[in-house]
Design an enzyme around this catalytic site. Structure first.
Site, PDB file in Angstrom:
ATOM      1  N   ASP A 548     -16.295  25.371 -21.705  1.00  0.00           N
ATOM      2  CA  ASP A 548     -16.833  25.447 -20.677  1.00  0.00           C
ATOM      3  C   ASP A 548     -17.986  25.313 -20.446  1.00  0.00           C
ATOM      4  OD1 ASP A 548     -18.089  27.317 -18.080  1.00  0.00           O
ATOM      5  OD2 ASP A 548     -15.947  25.909 -17.139  1.00  0.00           O
ATOM      6  N   GLU A 591     -16.083  21.329 -15.399  1.00  0.00           N
ATOM      7  CA  GLU A 591     -17.103  21.256 -16.236  1.00  0.00           C
ATOM      8  C   GLU A 591     -16.383  22.074 -17.511  1.00  0.00           C
ATOM      9  OE1 GLU A 591     -17.777  22.779 -13.150  1.00  0.00           O
ATOM     10  OE2 GLU A 591     -18.427  24.904 -14.079  1.00  0.00           O
TER      11      GLU A 591
END
Length: 672
Positions: A548, A591
């Site tokens: 992430d 993301e």
């Protein structure tokens, strides 16, 4: 630092070490003051003579142990080496003599070799690490050496001439009257030195040449005319060298290396006799004598002697010879395995680099050309399975003067057999196989070829064929090993291409993420399920990670969504460039990214994750530094379900963020 006592008989210790094949070291506790015939593993792990790392808890505490008990102490160190520690009498300071540093158990040296090839010792140069690996076939040899060293270092006997010690029994070959040597000690010593010199010369060559040299040496010394060297391959023997009238001929033995008769012969120091089958009632006049070569009780090779007559005395000399050969041969085998794996690893790295440059517009031809170049094949073909038509379809061919028609019979001669059996075929001479001859207009230059299936996640998706190897060379096991090393990368590329072809057939099915160019979540979830089944079925390790981008919302808010998209593109690019050819990366959403690492241990997965984290941290983003947090999970008996594996990696990712971001955390660490 202490120094070696001036009256220590170092020449005597060196002689014992050379004669018995063990290491002898003198230590003052944390330091090694003197070493004879030192194991190269010990020398590499402690390069400056000071015990460091795990060695401090073993050889580094040996003096303390012997002083406490007042006598010799035995231990097996963290490397699996067997050692005997003896207290030394010295006027200056207390010292300890460590005898052994040798492998006694087959599983220990195999475990050590794996650590050096793919584990925590991989950082050490293999040639230096395996330069002088010590393997002793019997504990009695180590005990004998320990007793002799004890006499040398036990106070008044510090300067006792080593010549007074009993010499080890070493085979003394001779064509004429071997028994006469028993009454000639000096001659026996000369012959023993000759054998030791021969053994030493073996370590300067490779395994294959050593086998040839040993057969020639035995034949010349004993006047034998037909010998074969057999190596263990799984549960069978395979001919790898031959001499005399059997030169160039293979012998198929139905006896297994684990046959109780052969194990009994090994235990009783006898050869195993196998008589020729009689024909038309005539008794056989020759016998095959099989001499096993083993480390501990694990038979790794055998020497077969086929002669009409052979004395019991010669048999016993050959038995003792095989005992003496085993350690040297195992060292050569380990070195060959290191060299082979290094060569394959280099080839895979080179192939991976070339795969990144492949033109997607002509993928099939490029894949075939790159694979053919790796194997030095002038001709090659790639056939891929068409599920709708239930047949193999030719995707690319190179080197052929004529286009082969792509119809239902495509590959009927070889490829279809290889595809449905799921096993590769390495043929040195096709004229001896019984296969139907190829059409004359094919124009093959050689009679050797290689055909191998290509599989992914347990599914066979195609076949690659190679022939006309450069220079007229044959395709062999080494060539197959090379192809199998690059096959996972080929499989991933083919699988992606096939999925892209299917993409147009299904509404809204996209194989790749349009922004980053990585695969999408749907693909990674399907692949993860397949890889887990494969890992469970075959016992392969497997790693999975969730990544992430740290504080990405802040990046979007500060610089806008277009800038955020460019940042995600760069993250995807960094991930793709860092991974190996067989690894699979996907954009999981927003993301967040997911990465699948087939046949990868937890330790290797963490190392790869750390490289990705570092490369993202140091990448040149447009507006500010971008970092990522990564959670890693490994497939194990307790954790090998796709949902559980994703959840475990996600939990490790969450904890990595909670602990400050820009870090890698393994799920395994959370359970302790």
């Amino acid at each position: 630092m202490s120094k070696v006592p001036d009256n220590l008989d170092t020449a005597g210790l060196l002689s014992i070490a050379e004669e018995t094949g063990v290491a002898i070291a003198v230590c003052d506790g944390p330091h090694e003051l003197y070493a004879a015939n030192n194991n190269s593993i010990c020398r590499t792990l402690n390069p400056d003579g000071e015990f460091i790392g795990p060695c401090k808890a073993f050889c580094g505490t040996a003096l303390e142990e012997v002083l406490e008990v007042g006598s010799r102490v035995s231990y097996t160190c963290h490397a699996g080496l067997e050692c005997r520690a003896l207290p030394m009498k010295s006027e200056d300071q207390p010292l300890v003599a460590i005898v052994g540093r040798t492998f006694l158990k087959a599983e220990n040296y195999r475990r050590a070799s794996e650590r050096a090839l793919s584990g925590d010792w991989k950082v050490h140069p293999p040639t230096r690490f395996f330069e002088n690996v010590l393997i002793t076939g019997a504990e009695e040899t180590l005990d004998n050496a320990t007793g002799r060293v004890e006499n040398v270092v036990g106070g008044a006997a510090l300067q006792k001439p080593i010549q007074e010690q009993e010499q080890p029994e070493i085979p003394v070959p001779s064509k004429q009257k071997i028994t006469a040597q028993k009454n000639a000690p000096s001659g026996r010593a000369v012959e023993a030195r000759a054998w030791r010199s021969f053994f030493g010369s073996l370590l300067k060559t490779d395994y294959g040449k050593a086998a040839d040299s040993i057969l020639e040496f035995i034949a010349q010394q004993y006047g034998l005319s037909a010998l074969i060297w057999l190596d263990r391959r799984g549960t069978a023997f395979e001919t790898t060298a031959s001499y005399g009238e059997l030169k160039g001929r293979g012998v198929r033995l139905r006896i297994s290396p684990e046959d109780p008769r052969l194990l009994d012969a090994l235990q009783n120091d006898n050869p195993l006799r196998l008589g020729e089958k009689s024909r038309e009632g005539v008794a056989p006049n020759r016998t095959l004598s099989l001499f096993p070569i083993a480390v501990s009780a694990d038979i790794t090779a055998a020497i077969a002697v086929l002669d009409q007559s052979q004395s019991d005395e010669v048999d016993q000399h050959l038995v003792r010879l095989c005992h003496s050969l085993a350690p040297q041969l195992e060292i050569l085998r380990l070195r060959s395995e290191v060299a082979r794996r290094e060569s394959l690893a280099a080839a895979v790295r080179g192939f991976s680099r070339s795969m990144r440059k492949i033109d997607a517009d002509d993928l099939w031809l490029n894949l075939t050309q790159h694979a053919a170049q790796m194997l030095d094949a002038e001709r090659a073909s790639l056939l891929v399975y068409d599920e709708r038509e239930d047949r193999l379809e030719i995707k690319a061919m190179i080197g052929s003067r004529h286009k082969v028609p792509d119809d239902a019979d495509t590959g009927r001669r070889v490829s279809q057999v290889v595809f449905y059996k799921g096993e590769p075929a390495v043929i040195t001479d096709v004229t001896r196989t019984g296969l139907p001859p190829a059409a004359e207009d094919r124009g093959y230059k050689t009679v050797s070829f290689l055909s191998s299936p290509i599989s992914i996640a347990g599914r066979t998706i195609g076949v690659m064929n190679f022939t006309d190897r450069a220079g007229g060379r044959i395709f062999d096991k080494a060539t197959l090993d090379l192809f199998l090393a690059i096959a996972p990368q080929l499989a991933v590329a083919i699988d992606r291409a096939l999925l892209k072809e299917k993409a147009g057939e299904f509404e809204q099915l996209s194989v790749t993420d349009s922004l980053t160019g990585l695969l999408n979540r749907r693909y990674i979830e399907a692949r993860l399920t397949e890889e887990i089944k494969r890992s469970t079925r075959h016992g392969f390790p497997m790693g999975f990670m969730m990544l992430d981008v740290d504080q990405f919302k802040s990046y979007n808010d500060s610089f806008g969504h277009p800038a955020g998209d460019e940042a995600l593109k760069l993250v995807g690019h960094v991930i793709r460039e860092t991974l190996r050819g067989a690894d699979v990366a996907a954009r999981f959403g927003g993301e967040e990214f997911a990465i699948l690492l087939p046949q990868t241990t937890g330790e290797e997965a963490v190392a790869i994750a750390e490289r990705i984290r570092h490369n993202i941290e140091t990448a040149d983003f447009a507006h500010r530094q971008v970092t990522a947090s990564i959670g890693v999970a490994s497939c194990s008996a307790d954790l090998c379900v796709s949902a559980d594996l994703v959840a475990a990696a996600d939990r490790a990712l969450y904890e990595a963020k909670r602990r400050g971001r820009n870090r890698v955390l393994e799920f395994e660490d959370l359970t302790h």
